[in-house]
Structure formats: C-alpha cells, structure tokens
Design a protein around this motif. Structure first.
Motif, PDB file in Angstrom:
ATOM      1  N   MET A  80      10.278  -0.908 -15.361  1.00 59.19           N
ATOM      2  CA  MET A  80       9.006  -0.581 -14.556  1.00 59.19           C
ATOM      3  C   MET A  80       8.194  -0.125 -15.305  1.00 59.19           C
ATOM      4  N   ASP A  81       8.314   0.437 -16.459  1.00 56.60           N
ATOM      5  CA  ASP A  81       7.282   0.998 -17.544  1.00 56.60           C
ATOM      6  C   ASP A  81       6.327  -0.151 -17.703  1.00 56.60           C
ATOM      7  N   LYS A  82       6.463  -1.398 -17.673  1.00 53.74           N
ATOM      8  CA  LYS A  82       5.922  -2.629 -17.873  1.00 53.74           C
ATOM      9  C   LYS A  82       4.621  -2.785 -16.749  1.00 53.74           C
ATOM     10  N   VAL A  83       4.663  -2.129 -15.423  1.00 53.98           N
ATOM     11  CA  VAL A  83       3.750  -2.290 -14.445  1.00 53.98           C
ATOM     12  C   VAL A  83       2.371  -1.511 -14.565  1.00 53.98           C
ATOM     13  N   ALA A  84       1.315  -2.099 -14.313  1.00 51.05           N
ATOM     14  CA  ALA A  84       0.181  -1.479 -14.474  1.00 51.05           C
ATOM     15  C   ALA A  84       0.014  -0.316 -13.424  1.00 51.05           C
ATOM     16  N   PRO A  85      -0.400   0.827 -13.851  1.00 49.45           N
ATOM     17  CA  PRO A  85      -1.157   1.204 -14.951  1.00 49.45           C
ATOM     18  C   PRO A  85      -0.511   1.569 -16.637  1.00 49.45           C
ATOM     19  N   MET A  86       0.897   1.501 -16.213  1.00 51.06           N
ATOM     20  CA  MET A  86       1.660   2.100 -17.431  1.00 51.06           C
ATOM     21  C   MET A  86       1.526   0.840 -18.510  1.00 51.06           C
ATOM     22  N   GLY A  87       1.663  -0.132 -17.957  1.00 50.66           N
ATOM     23  CA  GLY A  87       2.285  -1.386 -18.843  1.00 50.66           C
ATOM     24  C   GLY A  87       1.199  -2.648 -18.477  1.00 50.66           C
ATOM     25  N   PRO A  88       1.617  -3.821 -19.211  1.00 48.23           N
ATOM     26  CA  PRO A  88       0.528  -4.756 -19.166  1.00 48.23           C
ATOM     27  C   PRO A  88       0.989  -5.956 -17.799  1.00 48.23           C
ATOM     28  N   MET A  89       1.727  -5.433 -17.086  1.00 47.54           N
ATOM     29  CA  MET A  89       1.784  -6.422 -15.911  1.00 47.54           C
ATOM     30  C   MET A  89       1.241  -5.946 -14.757  1.00 47.54           C
ATOM     31  N   TYR A  90       0.094  -6.763 -14.210  1.00 45.04           N
ATOM     32  CA  TYR A  90      -0.504  -6.317 -13.094  1.00 45.04           C
ATOM     33  C   TYR A  90       0.044  -6.574 -11.756  1.00 45.04           C
ATOM     34  N   GLN A  91      -0.244  -5.587 -10.949  1.00 44.35           N
ATOM     35  CA  GLN A  91       0.132  -5.615  -9.463  1.00 44.35           C
ATOM     36  C   GLN A  91      -0.635  -4.610  -8.832  1.00 44.35           C
ATOM     37  N   ALA A  92      -1.108  -5.025  -7.477  1.00 45.50           N
ATOM     38  CA  ALA A  92      -1.893  -3.954  -6.873  1.00 45.50           C
ATOM     39  C   ALA A  92      -1.887  -4.302  -5.219  1.00 45.50           C
ATOM     40  N   GLY A  93      -2.521  -3.363  -4.675  1.00 43.10           N
ATOM     41  CA  GLY A  93      -2.324  -3.639  -3.117  1.00 43.10           C
ATOM     42  C   GLY A  93      -3.337  -2.797  -2.426  1.00 43.10           C
ATOM     43  N   THR A  94      -4.259  -3.177  -1.597  1.00 41.62           N
ATOM     44  CA  THR A  94      -5.118  -2.396  -0.831  1.00 41.62           C
ATOM     45  C   THR A  94      -4.464  -1.557   0.226  1.00 41.62           C
ATOM     46  N   MET A  95      -3.331  -2.201   0.959  1.00 40.94           N
ATOM     47  CA  MET A  95      -2.782  -1.748   1.970  1.00 40.94           C
ATOM     48  C   MET A  95      -1.428  -0.951   1.484  1.00 40.94           C
ATOM     49  N   ALA A  96      -1.089  -1.158   0.291  1.00 38.66           N
ATOM     50  CA  ALA A  96       0.262  -0.663  -0.152  1.00 38.66           C
ATOM     51  C   ALA A  96       0.446   0.617   0.050  1.00 38.66           C
ATOM     52  N   GLY A  97       1.554   1.084   0.580  1.00 36.08           N
ATOM     53  CA  GLY A  97       1.694   2.631   0.585  1.00 36.08           C
ATOM     54  C   GLY A  97       1.256   3.388   1.837  1.00 36.08           C
ATOM     55  N   ASN A  98       0.420   2.621   2.780  1.00 39.74           N
ATOM     56  CA  ASN A  98      -0.209   2.895   3.893  1.00 39.74           C
ATOM     57  C   ASN A  98       0.386   3.937   4.739  1.00 39.74           C
ATOM     58  N   PRO A  99      -0.037   5.036   4.969  1.00 37.68           N
ATOM     59  CA  PRO A  99       0.550   6.082   5.837  1.00 37.68           C
ATOM     60  C   PRO A  99       1.281   5.649   7.077  1.00 37.68           C
ATOM     61  N   LEU A 100       0.950   4.598   7.595  1.00 36.28           N
ATOM     62  CA  LEU A 100       1.545   4.270   8.792  1.00 36.28           C
ATOM     63  C   LEU A 100       2.958   3.540   8.753  1.00 36.28           C
ATOM     64  N   SER A 101       3.013   2.642   7.683  1.00 37.53           N
ATOM     65  CA  SER A 101       4.008   1.827   7.297  1.00 37.53           C
ATOM     66  C   SER A 101       5.101   3.090   6.822  1.00 37.53           C
ATOM     67  N   ILE A 102       4.451   4.000   5.881  1.00 35.62           N
ATOM     68  CA  ILE A 102       5.405   4.749   5.179  1.00 35.62           C
ATOM     69  C   ILE A 102       6.305   5.878   6.185  1.00 35.62           C
ATOM     70  N   SER A 103       4.964   6.320   7.091  1.00 39.18           N
ATOM     71  CA  SER A 103       5.610   7.301   8.276  1.00 39.18           C
ATOM     72  C   SER A 103       6.665   6.635   9.076  1.00 39.18           C
ATOM     73  N   ALA A 104       6.651   5.291   9.358  1.00 37.14           N
ATOM     74  CA  ALA A 104       7.391   4.519  10.225  1.00 37.14           C
ATOM     75  C   ALA A 104       8.564   4.479   9.604  1.00 37.14           C
ATOM     76  N   GLY A 105       8.674   4.241   8.096  1.00 35.06           N
ATOM     77  CA  GLY A 105       9.788   3.774   7.287  1.00 35.06           C
ATOM     78  C   GLY A 105      10.527   4.982   7.225  1.00 35.06           C
ATOM     79  N   MET A 106       9.816   6.169   7.270  1.00 34.27           N
ATOM     80  CA  MET A 106      10.643   7.438   6.988  1.00 34.27           C
ATOM     81  C   MET A 106      11.507   7.909   8.116  1.00 34.27           C
ATOM     82  N   ALA A 107      10.706   7.735   9.205  1.00 31.60           N
ATOM     83  CA  ALA A 107      11.397   7.962  10.626  1.00 31.60           C
ATOM     84  C   ALA A 107      12.586   7.144  10.799  1.00 31.60           C
ATOM     85  N   CYS A 108      12.470   5.819  10.475  1.00 33.09           N
ATOM     86  CA  CYS A 108      13.708   5.021  10.569  1.00 33.09           C
ATOM     87  C   CYS A 108      14.650   5.447   9.692  1.00 33.09           C
TER      88      CYS A 108
END
Ligand code: PMP
Length: 432
Positions: free
Chosen positions: A286-314
């Motif tokens: 996982m250390d290869k993933v940006a910003p730690m490493g050279p493999m790029y991956q990103a997301g505007t909606m990633a980890g959004n509060p609604l999905s995370i909250s629903a997931g935690m409750a589930c």
C-alpha cells in the motif's frame, strides 16, 4: 398481475435512458425480455412496485442490502450525517474509525483506501499489483465478474453473461492480451498458466467464493494452492470480496477459510446500500499508493460522510452475535426445501447454497465452474423466474445470480417462498 405502470414507464425510459435501465443486469433480457418491474418503495424484506404489487426481495440490490431495506440504524445514520453536510473534500474522523473497523474484521487489510464502487476498488488493486511487481499480466478465472474496467471485462461473468455476451466491445486487443483466463477450481490449469507466463504475472484475481456465475464455493485446498503457486511465481494474490465481504461472516471469505491474500477489494455491504468501495492490503504494498508512492489513485467522493456513516451503521448491526448463523439456517432451510420439491416434481435442479446465499440452477449436473453454469438451462430458469415473479417473489433476472437472504426475511417469508416454489415447479412439471 397488473404491471401497467412499469410497462408505460419502461417505454418512457427506453426513450431517454439507454436500454431503459441504468445497469444491464436490471433488464429482463435474459428472462424473455419485456418491461422490468419499476419499484416504488422498499421496507424490510419487501419491495412494492409502481402498480402496488408487493414482492419478497431476494435480489437485495445484488448484495448490499443484507439488513433488509430502510433498516432503522442505517436510515438514522444517513439522516444524521446529511445534516452536517454531505461532502467535505477533507479527511474526517469517521473515515479513520471505519478503516479501523474494517481492519479489525479483515486483518490482511493493514492499510486501506476508500473509493466509490467495487469496480474502482478492483481496478485499483490491479494497478497497484502492477506497480508493485513491475509486471503487466493478470490471471483471472472464467466467468468471474470484477466490475467493468477494461482489464476485467475479458471473459467476465454476471454483467455481460446476463446479456449472453462473453466480452465487451471497446476493449483494445492490447489490453485483452494482458489477461489470462482459466477455469475456476482448476489447479492444473493454474499450474499450466503459471508454467507458461509465471514470471510475467503481476497478480491473480480471485473471487474466493464465486458469486457471479451463481454461488460456487472453492473446492477444498483451492485457495491455499492459489496462494502457494502464485507466490512461488512472484505474483500477488488479490481477493475480490466485493460480494463476499461481510456476507457470510463478520469479515471475509479469507477470515472464514484462514487464507490471506496480498490485496483485498471490498464494496456492496460495507456501504450499507450507499455507493462505496475499499481496497487494502500489506502496508509494504500500500506504500506504493499516492501520496506515499508512485501509483496514482484519487476520488472526489471517496470516503464521503454519507457512505461511511451508512457503512458503519450496517457493520455495527452485522456484528450482533448469531446473526450469520441465522442467515445460514434460513438459507439452508430454503435450499433443502427447493431440492426436495425438485425431487418430488422430478425436475433437474441443482442448488448451490452457502450461508444465506443460494443459486437455483436447472441442470442435473454439479455446478463448479463457469462452463457448468453456462450449461444450465436458461429457458427453464426464465420460466421459473416468471412463475415466481407472478407470485410476488423477486429473484435476480439471470440464471447466473444468487438469491440473498437478509436479516429482514422472516420464517413466514421463507414459508411463503417455499409455497411459491412448489407452485412454480408444479407448473413446470406434470409428474408428481
Ligand atoms: N466484484 C464483484 C465480485 C462483483 O460482484 C461486483 C458487482 N456485482 C463488482 C466487483 C463491481 O462492483 P460495482 O458494481 O460496485 O462497481
């Protein structure tokens, strides 16, 4: 059954939404065509369509809805989170807490990144495996569906196979040739492929229990052997637990079978019904993933509060002791009853059941890989699907899909389903 409103909405939908549906697996093409049912609302184990018909839902939205629809804890979590704003573009404490919850349940995910879908999660594990190993080729198993990114749409399962196309247009030959596909549960084929391409393979992509040509468990020793052989060849093992994560156990198939992959992709259930995906694995990778490493991956909606909250409750609701045993017991009761009825009506039926998930195949052969699933009778399935639908039982519209039992399905719902199977089989057979 009156489905007039579904039919007229379908006509309007065809005009403005391609194919009338926002995912091809929702269309009724594989079960004789015509209007799919347009649902209006859902609660617990039930759906109500636009014409007011009620259905017992075994689709569970293709997996995520394990607690049934509109579960109070998930509903409350979404409402509460939405009052504090739905998207920040900054880190939040909840993301940390949720990642900790996931790692506790699936310890091989030493480090985690949230994304928005199973497709994204799997797609990124592949890029990461390539970045880590410096190799390009991917090995996968025929019929397994891993989302709709280019690489994994080669000999994929439920998506394309629902439509009867084994592949997708628009995928460059140069990409397809990086993917080697072999039959599931076939160690000899794996050995052969690794003998041939072993030093070029970045990763083998595995559904550790298949959910995409129906429910097909690994044969004993299969997962262990995959790990041993792929690691010997210097590749990584990726588990796609998008369907299986938290479906059969509070964790993954890897925590049930005690075999750990290098990387894991999750989705579906961990969002409690909201869009989510997650991938993770050994810290060193996982250390290869940006910003730690050279493999790029990103997301505007990633980890959004609604999905995370629903997931935690589930997940909190799923951690209740005895919950999975209960799902399994109901799954087995339903599967046993279907096998018994098929026997009484002398119909060729094979039921694959694992925990609270099952697939009913029209065949007298065991189903252990994609070829045996393909060989099952699609026309018989379509007939069965329609007979069940008319009696208010909603199954996935494809012979390759699973029925999912949710915590909302009562004993009475199972009884009602068994009675409907009895009637459907009686129509399909004239022998008793
Ligand atoms: N992997 C598996 C095993 C799946 O079953 C699916 C979806 N059916 C995916 C990946 C893709 O997930 P999504 O539809 O969230 O992109």
């Amino acid at each position: 059954m009156n489905i007039q409103k579904s039919e007229s909405l379908y006509q309007e939908a065809l005009d403005v939404i391609v194919g009338g549906v926002n995912s091809p697996s929702r269309s009724f093409r594989a079960v004789g065509g015509g209007a799919p049912i347009f649902m209006k609302k859902a609660k617990g184990a039930y759906f109500w369509d636009e014409d007011g018909n009620r259905y017992i839902d075994y689709l569970a939205a293709f997996g995520p809805i394990i607690l049934g629809h509109a579960h109070p804890a998930v509903h409350e979590a979404i409402v509460e989170a939405s009052m504090n704003g739905v998207l920040y573009g900054t880190p939040t404490e909840k993301e940390v807490r949720f990642a900790q919850m996931l790692r506790e349940a699936i310890p091989s995910m030493e480090q985690i990144r949230f994304v928005n879908s199973g497709t994204e999660a799997v797609m990124t594990t592949i890029r990461l495996a390539r970045a880590y190993t410096g190799r390009d080729k991917i090995l996968k198993f025929a019929g397994c569906y891993h989302g709709h990114s280019d690489l994994v749409l080669v000999a994929a399962g439920s998506g394309p196979s629902t439509l009867g196309i084994p592949d997708s247009a628009g995928i460059p030959q140069s990409i397809a040739q990086e993917v080697i596909t072999i039959p599931y549960n076939d160690i000899n084929a794996l050995e052969e492929a690794l003998n041939h391409w072993g030093n070029q393979i970045a990763a083998v992509l595995v559904e550790p229990l298949v959910g995409n040509f129906g429910i097909v468990p690994p044969v004993p020793g299969f997962l262990e052997k995959v790990n041993e052989l792929v690691h010997q060849a210097g590749g990584l093992v990726i588990y796609d637990e998008v369907i299986t994560g938290f479906r059969f156990h509070y964790g993954g198939i890897q925590t049930i079978f005690g075999v750990e992959p290098d990387l894991t992709a999750l989705g579906k259930i961990i969002g409690g019904g909201l869009p989510i995906g997650a991938y993770g694995g050994r810290k060193e990778i996982m250390d290869k993933v940006a910003p730690m490493g050279p493999m790029y991956q990103a997301g505007t909606m990633a980890g959004n509060p609604l999905s995370i909250s629903a997931g935690m409750a589930c997940l909190q609701a799923l951690s209740k002791p005895g919950l999975y045993e209960e799902l399994s017991r109901k799954g087995k009761r339903l599967a046993d009853a279907i096998v018994k009825l098929a026997d009484e009506y002398r119909l060729s039926v094979t039921v694959n059941q694992y925990g609270g998930a099952l697939t009913v195949y029209f065949t007298d052969q065991p189903v252990v890989d994609y070829a045996s699933a393909q060989a099952t009778d699609g026309e018989r399935f379509a007939q069965f699907f329609r007979l069940m639908l008319e009696q208010g039982i909603y199954l996935a519209p494809s012979k390759y899909e699973a029925w999912f039992i949710t915590t909302a399905h009562s004993e009475q719902d199972v009884d009602e389903t068994i009675r409907a199977v009895d009637h459907a089989f009686s129509q399909m057979s004239n022998k008793r």
